[in-house]
Design an enzyme around this catalytic site. Sequence first.
Site, PDB file in Angstrom:
ATOM      1  N   SER A 150     -42.758-123.557   0.295  1.00  0.00           N
ATOM      2  CA  SER A 150     -41.654-122.714   0.760  1.00  0.00           C
ATOM      3  C   SER A 150     -41.444-121.507  -0.116  1.00  0.00           C
ATOM      4  CB  SER A 150     -40.354-123.507   0.739  1.00  0.00           C
ATOM      5  OG  SER A 150     -40.351-124.354   1.826  1.00  0.00           O
ATOM      6  N   ASP A 175     -33.907-117.104   6.441  1.00  0.00           N
ATOM      7  CA  ASP A 175     -34.352-117.864   5.276  1.00  0.00           C
ATOM      8  C   ASP A 175     -35.117-116.920   4.343  1.00  0.00           C
ATOM      9  OD1 ASP A 175     -34.890-119.910   3.568  1.00  0.00           O
ATOM     10  OD2 ASP A 175     -36.269-120.986   4.894  1.00  0.00           O
ATOM     11  N   HIS A 189     -33.676-121.090   1.422  1.00  0.00           N
ATOM     12  CA  HIS A 189     -33.427-122.535   1.275  1.00  0.00           C
ATOM     13  C   HIS A 189     -33.874-123.062  -0.092  1.00  0.00           C
ATOM     14  CE1 HIS A 189     -37.649-123.332   2.742  1.00  0.00           C
ATOM     15  NE2 HIS A 189     -37.523-124.364   1.942  1.00  0.00           N
TER      16      HIS A 189
HETATM   17  N1  ARG Z   1     -39.565-126.479   3.671  1.00  0.00           N
HETATM   18  C1  ARG Z   1     -40.799-126.651   2.982  1.00  0.00           C
HETATM   19  C2  ARG Z   1     -40.635-126.398   1.494  1.00  0.00           C
HETATM   20  O1  ARG Z   1     -39.527-126.490   1.024  1.00  0.00           O
HETATM   21  C3  ARG Z   1     -41.903-125.866   3.570  1.00  0.00           C
HETATM   22  C4  ARG Z   1     -42.416-126.619   4.682  1.00  0.00           C
HETATM   23  C5  ARG Z   1     -43.437-125.954   5.461  1.00  0.00           C
HETATM   24  N2  ARG Z   1     -43.895-127.010   6.287  1.00  0.00           N
HETATM   25  C6  ARG Z   1     -44.752-126.892   7.223  1.00  0.00           C
HETATM   26  N3  ARG Z   1     -45.115-127.953   7.843  1.00  0.00           N
HETATM   27  N4  ARG Z   1     -45.239-125.766   7.533  1.00  0.00           N
HETATM   28  O2  ARG Z   1     -41.553-126.264   0.753  1.00  0.00           O
END
Ligand code: ARG
Length: 467
Positions: free
Chosen positions: A408, A314, A266
């Site tokens: 992420s 992902d 992502h």
């Molecule tokens: N999708 C998030 C990013 O792009 C990571 C989120 C992880 N969140 C969590 N509450 N564990 O960095």
Amino acid sequence: MHSSVPALWWVAILVSSAVPSNSLRGALDRIGRVDSVTKAPLPPPVSPVLPRSLSGGGEAGSPHTLRLKTESAIPVSLLAPVDECDVTVALDNGEAALLYSRSDRYEYTCKQTFTTVDPRANLTVTCQHFRLKFNCFFESLTIEVDGKASTYCMDDKVGQFQGRNVSLSFERNFMGFNGGYVCTVSCQGPPSALISEDPGCPTCGVTVAMESRQSKTADERIVGGVSTVKGAFPWMAHLRITARPSMQYMCGGSLITDTHILSAAHCFEYDVQYIDVTLGMVDTRIVLAGDLVRMQATDFTVHAKYDSDNIYNDIAVVKLPRAVTFTDVIRPICLPTSADTMEGAVATATGWGTLSFGGEEAQVLQKVDLDVWSNTMCSSVWSRKYMTIASTQVCALGDGKDTCSGDSGGPLAVQVDGKYVQLGITSYGQGCATPGVPGVYTRVSSYMTWIKAHVEGYCQGGGAERK
Ligand code: ARG
């Protein structure tokens, strides 16, 4: 050769405007001229956006890669001009000093001596430009390497020298002559012990602290985490991704070979132009240090079945434009060799993501210890939010502890037999550290076939993948 001189100046101006490391800073502070250079308008820090065809495949042709024309490419992460005479400068690994003659026509003599901070390091002297006037009586440059001196003048070919102690002494004995030279002295540390240790594949998942059994990661304070110190998570990659149109965001990643970084699909959902990768970093404010490696990558592979609705598969791999040398602060993490779910284990997540939901990004790499949930428990929570957790995912949460945005792509790791093994890739969550709602991670053990197929030369040693 002549045309390389203005280019060198440009490099000198660029690097001297940034934060020099301690050893060079000493030399720089004493040099009046550097101040005026420092105040000169800076070239834009961000590289120009190039069409993929121009920037892809190799860095040699890409105009945003500054490179000194040295005979052999010596990796240098800090190049600073030294224009003071009668100085001794101790260079740290990865640092290089730029030396040059004055462009006025006055007589002067100038001796500059170099040593290394690291007693195991070596210095390399190369002259990028050398053309002195008339004969050795009027202008000469004497290069002394470990007690052996050679004097050059006129159009002499100055070769490359290597040694531990180096000095360059220039003499202009007659007013009116103004030949010149531009030389560099660069400092290279010893080759990593890691590589020779395991002749098969490089050792993974072991930090310097673990090797010397002082396994202490200086805890001061992701969400609910603590700051880390240099070398504590040497596989941690900082990715700044530039996507079209004019988007920049951060992701994490983990070094898995000397040329590959594992991250999340992502992170590459947008029209990615290039990825600024930094390795060996803890504090994002320190942009120039001898042990940092920065590279611009344009080559990445996203899982073909990445499903952005369910956030399945992902996973992505970024390929670096060239291999890095493993050091105390740059080392690969181990990937799992078993399908162990690690339920109930404590896993460590690391990243520069926000310190709270919607909050500020961390300046210093954070680590947080989380409890690994069973998929059954995790599914029961997430099904209420209309998300189905697959066996290819793993969930983890701590009390007030979680990953958050910007984390992420970074690793969730467990320690197995004295090595860090990557269990997960930070994928998604609900807010951050929401009580009872675990973060969801890509389960790396489910993707070993995919990883091996997309990482050429995949090879991990030191027990994790010993043949
Ligand atoms: N999708 C998030 C990013 O792009 C990571 C989120 C992880 N969140 C969590 N509450 N564990 O960095």
